[in-house]
Enzyme design. Structure first.
Site, PDB file in Angstrom:
ATOM      1  N   LYS A  14      51.524  77.579  66.751  1.00 35.01           N
ATOM      2  CA  LYS A  14      50.944  76.314  66.311  1.00 35.01           C
ATOM      3  C   LYS A  14      49.653  76.008  67.057  1.00 35.01           C
ATOM      4  CE  LYS A  14      52.437  71.660  65.100  1.00 35.01           C
ATOM      5  NZ  LYS A  14      51.733  71.703  63.835  1.00 35.01           N
TER       6      LYS A  14
ATOM      7  N   GLY B 198      50.431  76.981  74.911  1.00 39.61           N
ATOM      8  CA  GLY B 198      50.405  78.447  74.938  1.00 39.61           C
ATOM      9  C   GLY B 198      49.429  79.024  73.935  1.00 39.61           C
ATOM     10  N   CYS B 199      49.395  78.437  72.746  1.00 39.95           N
ATOM     11  CA  CYS B 199      48.498  78.934  71.695  1.00 39.95           C
ATOM     12  C   CYS B 199      47.042  78.676  72.060  1.00 39.95           C
ATOM     13  CB  CYS B 199      48.855  78.294  70.360  1.00 39.95           C
ATOM     14  SG  CYS B 199      50.521  78.739  69.823  1.00 39.95           S
ATOM     15  N   THR B 200      46.786  77.548  72.684  1.00 41.41           N
ATOM     16  CA  THR B 200      45.431  77.232  73.124  1.00 41.41           C
ATOM     17  C   THR B 200      44.987  78.213  74.201  1.00 41.41           C
ATOM     18  OG1 THR B 200      45.700  74.900  72.559  1.00 41.41           O
ATOM     19  CG2 THR B 200      43.981  75.447  74.171  1.00 41.41           C
TER      20      THR B 200
ATOM     21  N   ALA C  79      44.262  81.614  72.599  1.00 42.72           N
ATOM     22  CA  ALA C  79      43.016  81.603  71.829  1.00 42.72           C
ATOM     23  C   ALA C  79      41.801  81.626  72.749  1.00 42.72           C
ATOM     24  CB  ALA C  79      42.966  80.377  70.913  1.00 42.72           C
TER      25      ALA C  79
END
Length: 157
Positions: free
Chosen positions: A41, A46-48, A51
């Site tokens: 998401k 974690g995704c940030t 990325a």
């Protein structure tokens, strides 16, 4: 649901809407190496972090003739905001139908805090110039991951 494609398998074809209103397809990367990283998401910690790590190494990936594509089930509007907020310089595919996510074996049952739900697993694939899967990271730990993928992309030649 399909299993995650393994090294030597042909990468499943796809066409997805992407940030900015365009589309992105596997065929767009014909003859290049491609990192496809799946993330649960946009705008979550974690995704940030993942990325930002890939974005920080984009020049080195480019020097290794390797493109980067992030994919989640988020809508295009969420991908646009995520990309703008963190100044990401690679495409983000949106698979709200989950067709590509299922074809790559990354959509399925997950659990967190005792609750079960359907979602995207954090998985990365490195696709070779010939369109076959060269390497798979099935259970990604964010710290050091982008660097590890970069080394594999360089070694792939």
């Amino acid at each position: 649901m399909a299993d995650i494609p393994q090294p030597g398998a042909k990468a499943p074809d796809f066409t997805l809407p992407r940030d900015g209103g365009a589309s992105v397809s596997l065929k767009d990367y014909a003859g290049k190496k491609l990192v496809i990283y799946f993330y649960p998401k946009a705008n979550t910690p974690g995704c940030t972090k993942e990325a930002i790590a890939f974005n920080g190494l984009r020049a080195q990936f480019s020097a290794a003739d390797t493109a980067i594509l992030g994919v989640s089930g988020d809508p295009v509007t969420a991908q646009d905001k995520f990309k703008a907020k963190y100044e990401l310089d690679f495409p983000l595919g949106s698979d709200e139908t989950h067709a590509m996510l299922e074809a790559y074996g990354v959509w399925g049952e997950k659990s967190m805090y005792g609750k079960t739900f359907m979602g995207v697993s954090r998985v990365t694939l490195l696709v070779g110039r010939d369109g076959t899967v060269a390497q798979v990271w099935p259970k990604v730990k964010v710290d050091g991951h982008a660097e590890e993928v970069l080394e594999a992309a360089k070694a792939l030649g």
